[in-house]
Design a protein around this motif. Structure first.
Motif, PDB file in Angstrom:
ATOM      1  N   UNK A  57       0.849  -1.193   0.000  1.00  0.00           N
ATOM      2  CA  UNK A  57       0.000   0.000   0.000  1.00  0.00           C
ATOM      3  C   UNK A  57       0.883   1.240   0.000  1.00  0.00           C
ATOM      4  N   UNK A  58       0.558   2.246  -0.818  1.00  0.00           N
ATOM      5  CA  UNK A  58       1.406   3.446  -0.890  1.00  0.00           C
ATOM      6  C   UNK A  58       1.376   4.250   0.398  1.00  0.00           C
ATOM      7  N   UNK A  59       2.491   4.898   0.668  1.00  0.00           N
ATOM      8  CA  UNK A  59       2.595   5.789   1.819  1.00  0.00           C
ATOM      9  C   UNK A  59       2.252   7.206   1.385  1.00  0.00           C
ATOM     10  N   UNK A  60       2.260   8.114   2.330  1.00  0.00           N
ATOM     11  CA  UNK A  60       2.002   9.520   2.002  1.00  0.00           C
ATOM     12  C   UNK A  60       3.138  10.055   1.144  1.00  0.00           C
ATOM     13  N   UNK A  61       2.845  11.067   0.338  1.00  0.00           N
ATOM     14  CA  UNK A  61       3.849  11.645  -0.541  1.00  0.00           C
ATOM     15  C   UNK A  61       4.978  12.308   0.223  1.00  0.00           C
ATOM     16  N   UNK A  62       6.123  12.470  -0.449  1.00  0.00           N
ATOM     17  CA  UNK A  62       7.274  13.115   0.161  1.00  0.00           C
ATOM     18  C   UNK A  62       6.979  14.599   0.383  1.00  0.00           C
ATOM     19  N   UNK A  63       7.306  15.102   1.552  1.00  0.00           N
ATOM     20  CA  UNK A  63       7.023  16.507   1.874  1.00  0.00           C
ATOM     21  C   UNK A  63       8.267  17.385   1.784  1.00  0.00           C
ATOM     22  N   UNK A  64       9.450  16.794   1.707  1.00  0.00           N
ATOM     23  CA  UNK A  64      10.681  17.561   1.619  1.00  0.00           C
ATOM     24  C   UNK A  64      11.638  16.875   0.660  1.00  0.00           C
ATOM     25  N   UNK A  65      12.568  17.638   0.117  1.00  0.00           N
ATOM     26  CA  UNK A  65      13.554  17.044  -0.774  1.00  0.00           C
ATOM     27  C   UNK A  65      14.462  16.125   0.029  1.00  0.00           C
ATOM     28  N   UNK A 113       7.018   6.396  -2.742  1.00  0.00           N
ATOM     29  CA  UNK A 113       7.172   7.670  -3.417  1.00  0.00           C
ATOM     30  C   UNK A 113       8.583   7.922  -3.904  1.00  0.00           C
ATOM     31  N   UNK A 114       9.344   6.853  -4.130  1.00  0.00           N
ATOM     32  CA  UNK A 114      10.738   6.959  -4.565  1.00  0.00           C
ATOM     33  C   UNK A 114      10.843   6.624  -6.044  1.00  0.00           C
ATOM     34  N   UNK A 115      11.197   7.571  -6.902  1.00  0.00           N
ATOM     35  CA  UNK A 115      11.373   7.263  -8.327  1.00  0.00           C
ATOM     36  C   UNK A 115      12.521   6.274  -8.536  1.00  0.00           C
ATOM     37  N   UNK A 135      10.770  18.821 -10.404  1.00  0.00           N
ATOM     38  CA  UNK A 135      10.662  17.656 -11.288  1.00  0.00           C
ATOM     39  C   UNK A 135      10.695  16.363 -10.480  1.00  0.00           C
ATOM     40  N   UNK A 136      11.546  16.348  -9.447  1.00  0.00           N
ATOM     41  CA  UNK A 136      11.607  15.137  -8.620  1.00  0.00           C
ATOM     42  C   UNK A 136      10.266  14.879  -7.927  1.00  0.00           C
ATOM     43  N   UNK A 137       9.645  15.937  -7.415  1.00  0.00           N
ATOM     44  CA  UNK A 137       8.347  15.759  -6.746  1.00  0.00           C
ATOM     45  C   UNK A 137       7.286  15.262  -7.724  1.00  0.00           C
ATOM     46  N   UNK A 138       7.323  15.710  -8.977  1.00  0.00           N
ATOM     47  CA  UNK A 138       6.376  15.199  -9.966  1.00  0.00           C
ATOM     48  C   UNK A 138       6.607  13.701 -10.191  1.00  0.00           C
ATOM     49  N   UNK A 139       7.856  13.285 -10.241  1.00  0.00           N
ATOM     50  CA  UNK A 139       8.157  11.864 -10.424  1.00  0.00           C
ATOM     51  C   UNK A 139       7.736  11.062  -9.202  1.00  0.00           C
ATOM     52  N   UNK A 140       7.938  11.622  -8.015  1.00  0.00           N
ATOM     53  CA  UNK A 140       7.510  10.940  -6.787  1.00  0.00           C
ATOM     54  C   UNK A 140       6.001  10.726  -6.786  1.00  0.00           C
ATOM     55  N   UNK A 141       5.237  11.751  -7.192  1.00  0.00           N
ATOM     56  CA  UNK A 141       3.777  11.608  -7.251  1.00  0.00           C
ATOM     57  C   UNK A 141       3.369  10.601  -8.316  1.00  0.00           C
ATOM     58  N   UNK A 142       4.092  10.556  -9.440  1.00  0.00           N
ATOM     59  CA  UNK A 142       3.796   9.563 -10.478  1.00  0.00           C
ATOM     60  C   UNK A 142       4.039   8.149  -9.961  1.00  0.00           C
TER      61      UNK A 142
END
Length: 381
Positions: free
Chosen positions: A194-202, A303-305, A347-354
Motif C-alpha cells: 500500500x502506498x505511503x504519504x507523498x514526500x514533503x521535503x527534498x 514515493x521513490x522514483x 521535477x523530482x516531486x512530480x516523479x515521486x507523485x507519479x
C-alpha cells in the motif's frame, strides 16, 4: 499462445470464500528473494479475500520468515544439494495441505516435480508462475542443470498445468517460446505494498539498490559507474541485500575498491528496509534479468522514483514519469545516475507523485486481488 484475459465476473464478488489455495515454492525466507516476497504477498491477498491459504516450501535457515495469522507454512527438509532442492517429504506436505488449487512459484527445482505429481494424483487445478525464470538471460546460464530439469520434470509440470502465469507481456512471450505448450497464460502483475504519504521535503542525494547480490543484478557495473560519476555533495550509494556464498566474494572485492560514499547494509527487512526506501531520492536496479521486481514496486509505494533497465519489464514506470531508463553497461548507468541526481526539486516531486499513482493504480493490492479472484475461480470452473 492462448492468453487468458482477466474479465469481470459476478462470482468474483464472493471473493475466495470456501477456496483453499496452496502456494508451492522453493524458499519461503529471504533466500527466495523477490519470489519469496511475492509468495507472501500472494498469501496475504488470498487470506484477505476470504480464502484459506497454505505455503508449502523447502526448509531453510534463511530467517526472516513471517509468522502471520491465517497463513499456514509447511516445510520439507532438503537432502543433497540446495540448488536442486530434493525433498522427499514434499509430497506428504502437499497431501497434508490438500488444497483446491496448487500454485507453483518459481521453476528449475524439485518442487516443480512434486507440483506435477500432485496434479496427476488429484486432477485438481495446478498453476505455474515462472517468475521470470524463462528469460533468455536466465535460460542461457546453467544450461546443463536446466536441460536435466527440463526433461526430468519441467516439461511434465508445464503440460499438467491448467494455466501458466506471466507477470508481464514480455514474460508471456518467454513462456510461449520456452514451454511449447498450448496452455493458457494469465498475465497479472505482482501487487506492491500500500502506498505511503507523498514526500514533503527534498531528500538527500542518496541512491538505493535493494535486492540480491547476484551476477544478474549487475552490481559490478553499478559500482564502476558510481566511482566514475560526477556526483553532487553528500551523494551516497546505499546497497542492501544478500547473496549466496558463491556470489559474495567477488562483490566484497568490488566493494572494497569502491569510494567511501558507498554503504553496504547487508540484508534488511521490515522497519529498516522501509527507512532506507523513505530516505532514498532514487532506487536503482541495473539488472540483466528480472521477472517483475518487487523492489521497484516497494520503491514506488514509498514515493521513490527509480532508475531501471528494460530487463525490469516495467515500461509503465517510464511512461508514467516515475522512472528513468538506463542500460546495463557502466557508461549508461553513470549517465543515468548523473541525470537523476541533477533532477531539480519540482521535477523530482512530480516523479515521486507519479510513482505513488502507479502504486495506487495498476499495481495496487485491490486491483491485483480482483484479477486473482477472477483467475482462481475461473480455474475451478
Amino acid at each position: 499462445m492462448a492468453t487468458a484475459q482477466v474479465t469481470d465476473d459476478p462470482c468474483a464478488a464472493a471473493g475466495l470464500r470456501g477456496i483453499h489455495v496452496a502456494l508451492l515454492t522453493a524458499w519461503a525466507s529471504h533466500l527466495g528473494g523477490g519470489v519469496a516476497s511475492a509468495v507472501w504477498q500472494q498469501a496475504r491477498m488470498i487470506r484477505d479475500a476470504g480464502g484459506r491459504v497454505t505455503i508449502v516450501a523447502l526448509a531453510d535457515d534463511g530467517g526472516g520468515v513471517p509468522d502471520e495469522p491465517g497463513i499456514t507454512l509447511l516445510t520439507a527438509s532438503v537432502q543433497g544439494p540446495r540448488q536442486i532442492g530434493y525433498a522427499p517429504a514434499l509430497a506428504a506436505r502437499l497431501a497434508e495441505a490438500s488444497p483446491d488449487i496448487l500454485h507453483l512459484h518459481g521453476i528449475w527445482m524439485y518442487p516443480s516435480r512434486e507440483g506435477a505429481q500432485w496434479a496427476r494424483r488429484t486432477d485438481r487445478p495446478y498453476l505455474v508462475s515462472p517468475h521470470g525464470m524463462l528469460d533468455p538471460w536466465i535460460t542461457a546460464r546453467g544450461r546443463l542443470k536446466k536441460a536435466v530439469a527440463r526433461w526430468g520434470y519441467e516439461r511434465d509440470s508445464w503440460r499438467r498445468a491448467a494455466a501458466l502465469h506471466a507477470l508481464t507481456r514480455d514474460e508471456a512471450a518467454d513462456i510461449a517460446r520456452e514451454t511449447g505448450t498450448d496452455r493458457p497464460v494469465l498475465v497479472i502483475p505482482n501487487a506492491g505494498p500500500a502506498p505511503r504519504a507523498g514526500a514533503t521535503a527534498e531528500r538527500a542525494p542518496h541512491i538505493l539498490y535493494l535486492g540480491r547480490i547476484h551476477p544478474k543484478k549487475n552490481l559490478d557495473a553499478l559500482l564502476a559507474a558510481w566511482a566514475a560519476a560526477d556526483l553532487p555533495l553528500r551523494a551516497e550509494l546505499h546497497i542492501a541485500g544478500w547473496g549466496d556464498a558463491a556470489d559474495m566474494p567477488a562483490f566484497q572485492q568490488a566493494l572494497a575498491a569502491a569510494p567511501p560514499s558507498v554503504r553496504f547494509h547487508g540484508a534488511v527487512h521490515g522497519p529498516e528496509k522501509a527507512a532506507l526506501l523513505a530516505a532514498a531520492r532514487w532506487m536503482i536496479l541495473p539488472s540483466h534479468s528480472e521477472g517483475l521486481p518487487m523492489a521497484l514496486l516497494e520503491s514506488w509505494a514509498a514515493g521513490t522514483p527509480t532508475i531501471m533497465t528494460p530487463a525490469c519489464h516495467l515500461p509503465e514506470g517510464i511512461e508514467a514519469g516515475a522512472a528513468l531508463p538506463c542500460g546495463t553497461d557502466a557508461v549508461s548507468v553513470r549517465h543515468a545516475l548523473e541525470q537523476a541526481l541533477r533532477t531539480d526539486t519540482a521535477a523530482w516531486h512530480r516523479m515521486s507523485e507519479a510513482a505513488l499513482a502507479l502504486a495506487r493504480g495498476r499495481f495496487s493490492p485491490a486491483e491485483v486481488t480482483r484479477a486473482w479472484v477472477d483467475a482462481y475461480r475461473g480455474l475451478l470452473r
